[in-house]
Design a protein around this motif. Sequence first.
Motif, PDB file in Angstrom:
ATOM      1  N   VAL A 166       9.166   3.846   8.227  1.00 31.01           N
ATOM      2  CA  VAL A 166       7.975   2.995   8.192  1.00 31.01           C
ATOM      3  C   VAL A 166       7.498   2.732   6.765  1.00 31.01           C
ATOM      4  N   GLY A 167       8.052   3.449   5.790  1.00 27.31           N
ATOM      5  CA  GLY A 167       7.820   3.149   4.382  1.00 27.31           C
ATOM      6  C   GLY A 167       6.525   3.649   3.808  1.00 27.31           C
ATOM      7  N   ALA A 168       5.459   3.533   4.540  1.00 28.73           N
ATOM      8  CA  ALA A 168       4.135   3.991   4.105  1.00 28.73           C
ATOM      9  C   ALA A 168       3.381   4.452   5.348  1.00 28.73           C
ATOM     10  N   LEU A 169       2.101   4.143   5.441  1.00 26.98           N
ATOM     11  CA  LEU A 169       1.386   4.490   6.671  1.00 26.98           C
ATOM     12  C   LEU A 169       1.891   3.640   7.836  1.00 26.98           C
ATOM     13  N   PRO A 170       2.123   4.245   9.004  1.00 27.90           N
ATOM     14  CA  PRO A 170       2.509   3.450  10.178  1.00 27.90           C
ATOM     15  C   PRO A 170       1.446   2.397  10.482  1.00 27.90           C
ATOM     16  N   ARG A 171       1.890   1.185  10.816  1.00 27.39           N
ATOM     17  CA  ARG A 171       0.932   0.123  11.155  1.00 27.39           C
ATOM     18  C   ARG A 171       1.644  -0.950  11.962  1.00 27.39           C
ATOM     19  N   GLU A 172       0.860  -1.780  12.639  1.00 24.90           N
ATOM     20  CA  GLU A 172       1.437  -2.897  13.378  1.00 24.90           C
ATOM     21  C   GLU A 172       1.916  -3.964  12.392  1.00 24.90           C
ATOM     22  N   ASN A 173       2.941  -4.716  12.812  1.00 26.06           N
ATOM     23  CA  ASN A 173       3.507  -5.774  11.972  1.00 26.06           C
ATOM     24  C   ASN A 173       3.878  -5.242  10.585  1.00 26.06           C
ATOM     25  N   ASN A 174       4.515  -4.090  10.605  1.00 22.91           N
ATOM     26  CA  ASN A 174       4.879  -3.407   9.367  1.00 22.91           C
ATOM     27  C   ASN A 174       6.088  -4.089   8.713  1.00 22.91           C
ATOM     28  N   PRO A 175       5.972  -4.564   7.483  1.00 21.94           N
ATOM     29  CA  PRO A 175       7.088  -5.257   6.847  1.00 21.94           C
ATOM     30  C   PRO A 175       8.120  -4.315   6.210  1.00 21.94           C
ATOM     31  N   TYR A 176       7.758  -3.049   6.050  1.00 20.41           N
ATOM     32  CA  TYR A 176       8.633  -2.140   5.321  1.00 20.41           C
ATOM     33  C   TYR A 176       9.986  -1.877   6.001  1.00 20.41           C
ATOM     34  N   PRO A 177      10.025  -1.558   7.308  1.00 19.38           N
ATOM     35  CA  PRO A 177      11.319  -1.244   7.912  1.00 19.38           C
ATOM     36  C   PRO A 177      12.354  -2.355   7.732  1.00 19.38           C
ATOM     37  N   ASN A 178      11.993  -3.599   7.998  1.00 19.99           N
ATOM     38  CA  ASN A 178      12.946  -4.694   7.839  1.00 19.99           C
ATOM     39  C   ASN A 178      13.420  -4.824   6.402  1.00 19.99           C
ATOM     40  N   ALA A 179      12.507  -4.627   5.455  1.00 14.40           N
ATOM     41  CA  ALA A 179      12.890  -4.700   4.041  1.00 14.40           C
ATOM     42  C   ALA A 179      13.846  -3.564   3.687  1.00 14.40           C
ATOM     43  N   ILE A 180      13.573  -2.376   4.211  1.00 16.41           N
ATOM     44  CA  ILE A 180      14.461  -1.228   3.965  1.00 16.41           C
ATOM     45  C   ILE A 180      15.848  -1.492   4.535  1.00 16.41           C
ATOM     46  N   PHE A 181      15.899  -2.025   5.758  1.00 17.31           N
ATOM     47  CA  PHE A 181      17.195  -2.284   6.389  1.00 17.31           C
ATOM     48  C   PHE A 181      17.963  -3.396   5.671  1.00 17.31           C
ATOM     49  N   LYS A 182      17.252  -4.410   5.185  1.00 18.36           N
ATOM     50  CA  LYS A 182      17.915  -5.471   4.414  1.00 18.36           C
ATOM     51  C   LYS A 182      18.499  -4.913   3.124  1.00 18.36           C
ATOM     52  N   LYS A 227       0.850  -1.188   0.000  1.00 15.49           N
ATOM     53  CA  LYS A 227       0.000   0.000   0.000  1.00 15.49           C
ATOM     54  C   LYS A 227       0.884   1.236   0.000  1.00 15.49           C
ATOM     55  N   ASN A 228       0.312   2.337  -0.488  1.00 17.58           N
ATOM     56  CA  ASN A 228       1.108   3.552  -0.541  1.00 17.58           C
ATOM     57  C   ASN A 228       0.935   4.386   0.722  1.00 17.58           C
TER      58      ASN A 228
END
Length: 317
Positions: free
Chosen positions: A224-240, A148-149
Motif C-alpha cells: 500500500v506504500g503509505a497509509l492504507p486508503r481508498e483509491n490508493n495510487p501507490y500499489p499500481n505505481a509499485i507494480f508498474k 504523503k508518508n
Amino acid sequence: MKKMLLFLAVCSLFSSCDLAGKHELKTLKSAVVKNAVLSSGKLIRIDSFPSKYITPRPVDVWLPENYSSEKKYAVLYMHDGQMLFDSTATWNKQEWMIDEVATSLMTQKITKDFIVVGVHNIAEIRWQDLFPEKVVNFLSEEDKSTLKNISGKPNAIEKLFGDEYLKFIVSELKPYIDATYAVYDDKENTFIAGSSMGGLMSMYAISEYPDIFQGAACLSTHWVGALPRENNPYPNAIFKYMEANIPASKNHKIYFDHGDKTLDQYYPKYGSKVDAIFTKNGYSVANYRNLFFPGANHSEKSWQSRIHIPLTFLLKK
C-alpha cells in the motif's frame, strides 16, 4: 617526458587516495556490544556510520559463533537493524531472533555460513529512507502533488531518500564489510532482507542493483506504500515499477510473504498481481516464493516465527 611524469604523478595520487580510503574504512570505530542479549555469536556496532548520502546511523554486524578469518562467509544485509537481535533493547520488546535462527540453520548445515549486517532505522525518516524512490515516476502528476508518508503527513517528493539509502549500502557500507570481514564480495553471496517498508526496499534493492544482490527476502511487503486508503495510487505505481525493472529470473531469487491480521490485512488482495508479474518474467518455484500465513500479524514476533523459511530459500547450500 614531462607528460609521462605528470601521468605517473596523477596515477600515484589516485592510488594513494584509494589506499587511504581503504585504510579509513578499516579503521572506522566499532565495538562489541557487550550488553547485548544473544544466544550465540558476537554483535559489533559502528555507532554512527559516516555517509555522504544519508543521515549517519548505527550499523550492527553479527558474527556467528566460531567466526574465523580463515574461511569466507556470505552476507545478509537487513533493514531496521535495532530490531534484529535483542528484545531488551527494542521499543516493543520484540525481535527477529536472527542470531538464534541463523545459528540453527548453519549448525544443521541447511544454509551457507553467513554474517548479518543490520542497518538501524531513524524513526523520523524511516519512510523517506525506505520508500522505493523511482516508484514516483509511475505516479500521475495529481498523485505526486498529494504524496504523503506512512504517518499520513504531506511529504514532498524531493525529500525521498530511497536511492540515496541504496547508494549508502552499495557504495559505502558494502565496501567496508568486504574490507573488514572474511566475506565473499560477489553477487552469489550477497542478500538483502526486511519487512513492511523494508520489504519494499529489499525488492527495490535487487531491482536497482541486480549485479550486487542475488536474493531478496520481503516479509509483509507494504504494497500500500503509505497509509492504507481508498483509491490508493501507490500499489499500481509499485507494480508498474516492478514490471519495468524486475531482475533476470535466471540468476536471482525473490521471496515475498504476508499474513492477514493488523496491517497485514491489506496485503492479500495483491498476491495474484505480484505472482503474475514474476511468472510472466520467467520466475518459478525454483527462484520465487509468495507465501500466505493465515492469522499472522504485522510484528517482529510474526516475522521471527517464519524468517527461517526465506533464509533457507535464499541461502540453502
